[in-house]
Design a protein around this motif. Structure first.
Motif, PDB file in Angstrom:
ATOM      1  N   ASP A 173       0.824  -1.229   0.000  1.00  0.00           N
ATOM      2  CA  ASP A 173       0.000   0.000   0.000  1.00  0.00           C
ATOM      3  C   ASP A 173       0.854   1.274   0.000  1.00  0.00           C
ATOM      4  O   ASP A 173       0.366   2.360   0.359  1.00  0.00           O
ATOM      5  CB  ASP A 173      -0.974  -0.005   1.198  1.00  0.00           C
ATOM      6  CG  ASP A 173      -0.222  -0.116   2.519  1.00  0.00           C
ATOM      7  OD1 ASP A 173       1.018  -0.252   2.499  1.00  0.00           O
ATOM      8  OD2 ASP A 173      -0.891  -0.074   3.576  1.00  0.00           O
ATOM      9  N   LEU A 174       2.081   1.143  -0.427  1.00  0.00           N
ATOM     10  CA  LEU A 174       2.981   2.305  -0.478  1.00  0.00           C
ATOM     11  C   LEU A 174       2.384   3.386  -1.385  1.00  0.00           C
ATOM     12  O   LEU A 174       1.948   3.088  -2.507  1.00  0.00           O
ATOM     13  CB  LEU A 174       4.342   1.841  -1.028  1.00  0.00           C
ATOM     14  CG  LEU A 174       5.516   2.785  -0.855  1.00  0.00           C
ATOM     15  CD1 LEU A 174       5.868   2.950   0.634  1.00  0.00           C
ATOM     16  CD2 LEU A 174       6.734   2.251  -1.605  1.00  0.00           C
ATOM     17  N   SER A 175       2.388   4.621  -0.906  1.00  0.00           N
ATOM     18  CA  SER A 175       1.784   5.697  -1.712  1.00  0.00           C
ATOM     19  C   SER A 175       2.679   6.047  -2.899  1.00  0.00           C
ATOM     20  O   SER A 175       3.892   5.815  -2.871  1.00  0.00           O
ATOM     21  CB  SER A 175       1.580   6.946  -0.843  1.00  0.00           C
ATOM     22  OG  SER A 175       2.840   7.510  -0.546  1.00  0.00           O
ATOM     23  N   LYS A 176       2.031   6.646  -3.911  1.00  0.00           N
ATOM     24  CA  LYS A 176       2.769   7.076  -5.108  1.00  0.00           C
ATOM     25  C   LYS A 176       3.851   8.084  -4.730  1.00  0.00           C
ATOM     26  O   LYS A 176       4.962   8.076  -5.267  1.00  0.00           O
ATOM     27  CB  LYS A 176       1.780   7.737  -6.083  1.00  0.00           C
ATOM     28  CG  LYS A 176       1.736   7.031  -7.422  1.00  0.00           C
ATOM     29  CD  LYS A 176       0.775   7.707  -8.328  1.00  0.00           C
ATOM     30  CE  LYS A 176       1.407   7.750  -9.720  1.00  0.00           C
ATOM     31  NZ  LYS A 176       0.560   8.300 -10.725  1.00  0.00           N
ATOM     32  N   LYS A 177       3.479   8.920  -3.756  1.00  0.00           N
ATOM     33  CA  LYS A 177       4.416   9.960  -3.309  1.00  0.00           C
ATOM     34  C   LYS A 177       5.664   9.317  -2.682  1.00  0.00           C
ATOM     35  O   LYS A 177       6.797   9.764  -2.936  1.00  0.00           O
ATOM     36  CB  LYS A 177       3.685  10.836  -2.275  1.00  0.00           C
ATOM     37  CG  LYS A 177       4.340  12.165  -2.073  1.00  0.00           C
ATOM     38  CD  LYS A 177       3.456  13.053  -1.213  1.00  0.00           C
ATOM     39  CE  LYS A 177       4.336  14.041  -0.476  1.00  0.00           C
ATOM     40  NZ  LYS A 177       3.738  14.569   0.711  1.00  0.00           N
ATOM     41  N   ALA A 178       5.434   8.274  -1.896  1.00  0.00           N
ATOM     42  CA  ALA A 178       6.573   7.601  -1.247  1.00  0.00           C
ATOM     43  C   ALA A 178       7.456   6.920  -2.288  1.00  0.00           C
ATOM     44  O   ALA A 178       8.682   6.921  -2.179  1.00  0.00           O
ATOM     45  CB  ALA A 178       6.062   6.589  -0.225  1.00  0.00           C
ATOM     46  N   VAL A 179       6.810   6.343  -3.327  1.00  0.00           N
ATOM     47  CA  VAL A 179       7.601   5.702  -4.397  1.00  0.00           C
ATOM     48  C   VAL A 179       8.450   6.766  -5.087  1.00  0.00           C
ATOM     49  O   VAL A 179       9.652   6.582  -5.290  1.00  0.00           O
ATOM     50  CB  VAL A 179       6.677   4.989  -5.424  1.00  0.00           C
ATOM     51  CG1 VAL A 179       7.486   4.475  -6.612  1.00  0.00           C
ATOM     52  CG2 VAL A 179       5.923   3.834  -4.769  1.00  0.00           C
ATOM     53  N   GLU A 180       7.827   7.881  -5.416  1.00  0.00           N
ATOM     54  CA  GLU A 180       8.553   8.958  -6.108  1.00  0.00           C
ATOM     55  C   GLU A 180       9.726   9.469  -5.279  1.00  0.00           C
ATOM     56  O   GLU A 180      10.812   9.730  -5.812  1.00  0.00           O
ATOM     57  CB  GLU A 180       7.600  10.125  -6.437  1.00  0.00           C
ATOM     58  CG  GLU A 180       6.871   9.946  -7.769  1.00  0.00           C
ATOM     59  CD  GLU A 180       7.786   9.524  -8.930  1.00  0.00           C
ATOM     60  OE1 GLU A 180       8.861  10.106  -9.090  1.00  0.00           O
ATOM     61  OE2 GLU A 180       7.440   8.568  -9.663  1.00  0.00           O
ATOM     62  N   LYS A 181       9.503   9.565  -3.973  1.00  0.00           N
ATOM     63  CA  LYS A 181      10.578  10.038  -3.076  1.00  0.00           C
ATOM     64  C   LYS A 181      11.749   9.043  -3.132  1.00  0.00           C
ATOM     65  O   LYS A 181      12.915   9.435  -3.222  1.00  0.00           O
ATOM     66  CB  LYS A 181      10.015  10.150  -1.655  1.00  0.00           C
ATOM     67  CG  LYS A 181      10.976  10.833  -0.720  1.00  0.00           C
ATOM     68  CD  LYS A 181      10.355  11.095   0.636  1.00  0.00           C
ATOM     69  CE  LYS A 181      11.448  11.527   1.596  1.00  0.00           C
ATOM     70  NZ  LYS A 181      11.237  11.062   2.944  1.00  0.00           N
ATOM     71  N   SER A 182      11.418   7.765  -3.120  1.00  0.00           N
ATOM     72  CA  SER A 182      12.467   6.731  -3.171  1.00  0.00           C
ATOM     73  C   SER A 182      13.213   6.792  -4.503  1.00  0.00           C
ATOM     74  O   SER A 182      14.442   6.669  -4.550  1.00  0.00           O
ATOM     75  CB  SER A 182      11.853   5.334  -3.002  1.00  0.00           C
ATOM     76  OG  SER A 182      11.084   5.281  -1.843  1.00  0.00           O
ATOM     77  N   LEU A 183      12.459   6.988  -5.580  1.00  0.00           N
ATOM     78  CA  LEU A 183      13.112   7.048  -6.898  1.00  0.00           C
ATOM     79  C   LEU A 183      14.044   8.255  -6.981  1.00  0.00           C
ATOM     80  O   LEU A 183      15.093   8.199  -7.630  1.00  0.00           O
ATOM     81  CB  LEU A 183      12.071   7.086  -8.020  1.00  0.00           C
ATOM     82  CG  LEU A 183      11.186   5.837  -8.129  1.00  0.00           C
ATOM     83  CD1 LEU A 183      10.254   5.945  -9.330  1.00  0.00           C
ATOM     84  CD2 LEU A 183      12.012   4.564  -8.212  1.00  0.00           C
ATOM     85  N   GLY A 184      13.665   9.319  -6.287  1.00  0.00           N
ATOM     86  CA  GLY A 184      14.530  10.499  -6.229  1.00  0.00           C
ATOM     87  C   GLY A 184      15.868  10.144  -5.579  1.00  0.00           C
ATOM     88  O   GLY A 184      16.939  10.592  -6.020  1.00  0.00           O
TER      89      GLY A 184
END
Ligand SMILES: Cc1cc2nc3c(=O)[nH]c(=O)nc-3n(C[C@H](O)[C@H](O)[C@H](O)COP(=O)(O)O)c2cc1C
Length: 202
Positions: A173-184
């Motif tokens: 259930d990881l949020s899109k925002k959290a994924v984007e932060k990780s990709l950053g």
């Protein structure tokens, strides 16, 4: 410099795969050569066969393994992407290490001593876990993993680990925002380590 990306995850939509593709994209934008070995998609067979252990001096090396070894030898840098499964790398990746990082390729044996053969190569490790980082530290799993994967495998082969980037609390259930932060963070690692390295083959 040639970059080898070793990806170990059965699911294309996984966090692991997403990280790996962000890393590849960022490297590509810098003009680096990228070879992706997606072990599940390549149907890599992780089972070290009986014949591969016969004759340490002149072992039998199946062509599929030889191909992977060539990628390792030609790479200046290797990045590994995998989730923690039972606090370790998935069996698929362990089988890849067993077969590809073999004697005569990754190290030489002199009695009981291992002489590294991959000196000069750099590595990064990207992992994720369901548990958060503080649990991994408290339970000493983080320390165990570092000893086994970083010190044991990489340094015995002469590979210098530049960074191990770990993401804890990676759940479905990881949020899109959290994924984007990780990709950053993944992209920043590329810039930090390879942003000023000449892209041409070395
Ligand atoms: C077989 C299996 C074993 C797992 N073992 C652990 C574990 O020991 N510790 C942990 O924190 N998470 C564990 N997890 C959770 C995964 O690490 C987590 O789901 C993964 O990092 C999420 O990234 P992904 O989308 O790339 O799979 C396990 C998951 C599976 C499928």
């Amino acid at each position: 410099m040639q970059h080898l990306l070793v990806i170990c995850h059965p699911n294309r939509q996984s966090f692991t795969q997403t990280m790996a593709h962000a890393y590849a994209q960022e490297l590509g934008a810098l003009g680096h050569d990228v070879i992706i070995r997606d072990l599940y998609r390549a149907r890599f067979d992780p089972l070290l066969g009986e014949r591969e252990l016969i004759g340490v001096k002149k072992p039998f090396v199946p062509s599929a393994v030889r191909r992977e070894q060539r990628h390792v030898i030609e790479a200046g840098a290797i990045a590994f992407f995998y989730p923690l499964w039972w606090a370790y790398m998935p069996a698929m990746l362990k089988g890849y290490i067993d077969r590809v990082f073999s004697a005569g390729v990754a190290y030489d044996l002199k009695g009981e001593q291992m002489i590294p053969r991959l000196s000069g190569k750099k590595a990064l490790i990207f992992t994720s876990s369901g548990a958060d980082m503080s649990y991994l530290r408290r339970s000493k799993q983080w320390r165990a993993m570092r000893i086994l994967e970083e010190n044991h495998i990489l340094s015995l082969c002469g590979i210098e680990l530049l960074e191990h980037v770990h993401f804890g609390s990676i759940t479905s259930d990881l949020s899109k925002k959290a994924v984007e932060k990780s990709l950053g963070i993944v992209r920043k690692a590329v810039q930090t380590h390879w942003g000023s390295v000449p892209a041409a083959r070395g």
